[in-house]
Write a protein that holds these residues in place. Structure first.
Motif, PDB file in Angstrom:
ATOM      1  N   ALA A  43      31.869  45.017  48.812  1.00 23.88           N
ATOM      2  CA  ALA A  43      32.194  43.621  48.484  1.00 23.88           C
ATOM      3  C   ALA A  43      32.402  43.518  46.981  1.00 23.88           C
ATOM      4  O   ALA A  43      31.657  44.097  46.195  1.00 23.88           O
ATOM      5  N   ARG A  44      33.428  42.775  46.580  1.00 25.26           N
ATOM      6  CA  ARG A  44      33.698  42.710  45.144  1.00 25.26           C
ATOM      7  C   ARG A  44      32.730  41.757  44.462  1.00 25.26           C
ATOM      8  O   ARG A  44      32.216  40.828  45.064  1.00 25.26           O
ATOM      9  N   ALA A  45      32.503  42.007  43.176  1.00 22.67           N
ATOM     10  CA  ALA A  45      31.619  41.127  42.408  1.00 22.67           C
ATOM     11  C   ALA A  45      32.294  39.772  42.230  1.00 22.67           C
ATOM     12  O   ALA A  45      33.519  39.645  42.311  1.00 22.67           O
ATOM     13  N   PHE A  46      31.473  38.764  41.977  1.00 23.09           N
ATOM     14  CA  PHE A  46      31.961  37.382  41.867  1.00 23.09           C
ATOM     15  C   PHE A  46      31.247  36.722  40.698  1.00 23.09           C
ATOM     16  O   PHE A  46      30.016  36.778  40.607  1.00 23.09           O
ATOM     17  N   PHE A  47      32.035  36.141  39.791  1.00 25.18           N
ATOM     18  CA  PHE A  47      31.473  35.445  38.632  1.00 25.18           C
ATOM     19  C   PHE A  47      31.908  33.990  38.650  1.00 25.18           C
ATOM     20  O   PHE A  47      33.056  33.693  38.970  1.00 25.18           O
ATOM     21  N   VAL A  48      30.983  33.115  38.297  1.00 27.31           N
ATOM     22  CA  VAL A  48      31.260  31.680  38.346  1.00 27.31           C
ATOM     23  C   VAL A  48      30.922  31.045  37.003  1.00 27.31           C
ATOM     24  O   VAL A  48      29.853  31.301  36.442  1.00 27.31           O
ATOM     25  N   PHE A  49      31.853  30.231  36.503  1.00 32.00           N
ATOM     26  CA  PHE A  49      31.658  29.493  35.255  1.00 32.00           C
ATOM     27  C   PHE A  49      31.954  28.028  35.538  1.00 32.00           C
ATOM     28  O   PHE A  49      32.771  27.714  36.392  1.00 32.00           O
ATOM     29  N   GLY A  50      31.301  27.123  34.790  1.00 27.78           N
ATOM     30  CA  GLY A  50      31.667  25.724  34.946  1.00 27.78           C
ATOM     31  C   GLY A  50      30.509  24.763  34.973  1.00 27.78           C
ATOM     32  O   GLY A  50      29.476  24.988  34.328  1.00 27.78           O
ATOM     33  N   LEU A  56      33.945  47.130  37.545  1.00 27.57           N
ATOM     34  CA  LEU A  56      33.387  46.034  38.346  1.00 27.57           C
ATOM     35  C   LEU A  56      33.891  44.685  37.837  1.00 27.57           C
ATOM     36  O   LEU A  56      34.283  43.821  38.622  1.00 27.57           O
ATOM     37  N   VAL A  57      33.926  44.523  36.516  1.00 24.96           N
ATOM     38  CA  VAL A  57      34.372  43.253  35.934  1.00 24.96           C
ATOM     39  C   VAL A  57      35.875  43.043  36.161  1.00 24.96           C
ATOM     40  O   VAL A  57      36.311  41.961  36.555  1.00 24.96           O
ATOM     41  N   ASN A  58      36.675  44.107  35.947  1.00 22.67           N
ATOM     42  CA  ASN A  58      38.126  43.986  36.160  1.00 22.67           C
ATOM     43  C   ASN A  58      38.473  43.661  37.606  1.00 22.67           C
ATOM     44  O   ASN A  58      39.431  42.948  37.879  1.00 22.67           O
ATOM     45  N   GLU A  59      37.697  44.206  38.544  1.00 25.58           N
ATOM     46  CA  GLU A  59      38.007  44.014  39.969  1.00 25.58           C
ATOM     47  C   GLU A  59      37.364  42.761  40.546  1.00 25.58           C
ATOM     48  O   GLU A  59      37.633  42.388  41.685  1.00 25.58           O
ATOM     49  N   ALA A  60      36.526  42.111  39.751  1.00 27.39           N
ATOM     50  CA  ALA A  60      35.770  40.956  40.265  1.00 27.39           C
ATOM     51  C   ALA A  60      36.669  39.745  40.477  1.00 27.39           C
ATOM     52  O   ALA A  60      37.747  39.636  39.893  1.00 27.39           O
ATOM     53  N   LEU A  61      36.168  38.846  41.287  1.00 34.07           N
ATOM     54  CA  LEU A  61      36.798  37.539  41.431  1.00 34.07           C
ATOM     55  C   LEU A  61      36.039  36.576  40.518  1.00 34.07           C
ATOM     56  O   LEU A  61      34.803  36.641  40.428  1.00 34.07           O
TER      57      LEU A  61
END
Length: 343
Positions: free
Chosen positions: A5-12, A133-138
């Motif tokens: 599963a790809r990594a996921f980062f959330v901002f906001g 991981l960061v480049n491939e993340a959503l």
């Protein structure tokens, strides 16, 4: 969880905050009941929802566990591989948005934390793996609404509304947002979902303040009209400069308007009255133990004065996944996941 599963980062802001503000001395928090009333243990989680919010539901589609808030002490070791949520209720594109909440994680600080996160992961798995991981993340970033409701329109003559006409303010916000998005790219993000502003004039909080009939407030509805087309233009411009479809525009306005203008079609009895609150449309003040709370959250589009119910969030994320170009431009999340799986 599959390590695939790809990594996921959330901002906001609070639409996507899943508990960072619990760790801060601020009034912008959702750590008291009845928040979280529909979670398995019926306990508040720091999400501004009766249950799951948009990032949680995106994680389900990714086949991953929900990302932890960056400030959570549990975010370490293996858990870092899942990603992280940096969002903080009350913040905006501008650093002076949400000053009334004190201690919130402004967007510049969220970026700083993202760098710090990468250093922490790097010491665990090494720089190459971290970069991959960061480049491939959503990445999901949800910003902008507070720059209007908690800044420009906060008081009749706010500093910003004296300084700028609305069209000029929008242009200024877009120029500041460009810096934020460029920074995200510099920090390695290559697939970024960027949500436009929703129908601010239709949320119960604004109906309570500005509407007697329950009609959406026309002044606040100027905001998405002016802001969203310029945001889409900004994303196309950035993608053209980068020569890649890094930024995807999410039409949050249309996603919300679908069920606000026709709640019955989606199984809601109302899109005007919040489930939890008090005053007209349950739109005044915070959702607390003393508020009115509807017995069935599934028939309400809004949980509190500003935030959708879990069921409304599921409708929104289904459009993330399979929505036409009108909802997700240049492509929806299913297309992104299929494309990225092939490369």
């Amino acid at each position: 969880m599959s390590s695939a599963a790809r990594a996921f980062f959330v901002f906001g802001d609070s639409l996507v905050d899943n508990g960072n503000n619990n760790y801060l001395a601020t009034t912008a928090r959702a750590d008291q009941p009845p928040y979280g009333i529909d979670t398995p243990n019926r306990r508040p989680t720091g999400r501004f929802s009766n249950g799951k919010n948009v990032p949680d539901i995106v994680s389900e589609y990714l086949g991953a566990e929900p990302t932890l808030p960056y400030l959570s002490p549990e975010l370490q070791g293996e858990k870092l591989m899942v990603g992280a949520n940096f969002a903080s209720a009350g913040i905006g594109i501008l650093n002076d948005t949400g000053i009334q909440f004190a201690n919130i994680i402004r967007i510049t600080k969220q970026m700083h934390y993202f760098e710090q996160y990468q250093q922490r992961l790097s010491s665990l798995v090494g720089p190459e793996k971290t970069q991959r991981l960061v480049n491939e993340a959503l990445v999901l970033i949800t910003l902008g609404g507070n720059d209007f409701v908690n800044n420009y329109y906060l008081v009749p003559y706010s500093v910003r509304s004296r300084e700028f006409s609305l069209p000029d303010y929008v242009r200024y916000l877009i120029s500041e947002y460009k810096k934020v998005l460029s920074r995200l790219y510099e920090l390695g993000s290559r697939r970024v979902l960027v949500t436009g502003v929703g129908p601010l004039g239709c949320v119960p909080a604004e109906l309570a303040l500005r509407s007697t009939t329950g009609a959406c407030d026309p002044e606040l509805m100027r905001v998405p009209d002016l802001y969203n087309p310029q945001m889409i233009e900004l994303l196309s411009q950035l993608n053209a400069e980068l020569g890649s479809e890094v930024f995807v525009a999410v039409n949050a306005f249309k996603m919300h308007m679908d069920f606000i203008s026709n709640p019955e079609a989606f199984g809601f009895v109302t899109s005007k009255v919040a489930c939890c609150g008090q005053g007209p449309f349950n739109g005044i003040g915070l959702c607390t133990m003393l508020s009115n709370v509807c017995p069935n959250r599934d028939i309400y589009a809004f949980w509190d004065a500003f935030h959708p119910t879990e069921r409304a969030n599921r409708i929104i994320v289904s459009q993330f996944m399979t929505g036409s170009n009108e909802y997700m431009n240049p492509m929806n999340l299913s297309t992104i996941l299929a494309m990225d799986a092939r490369t």
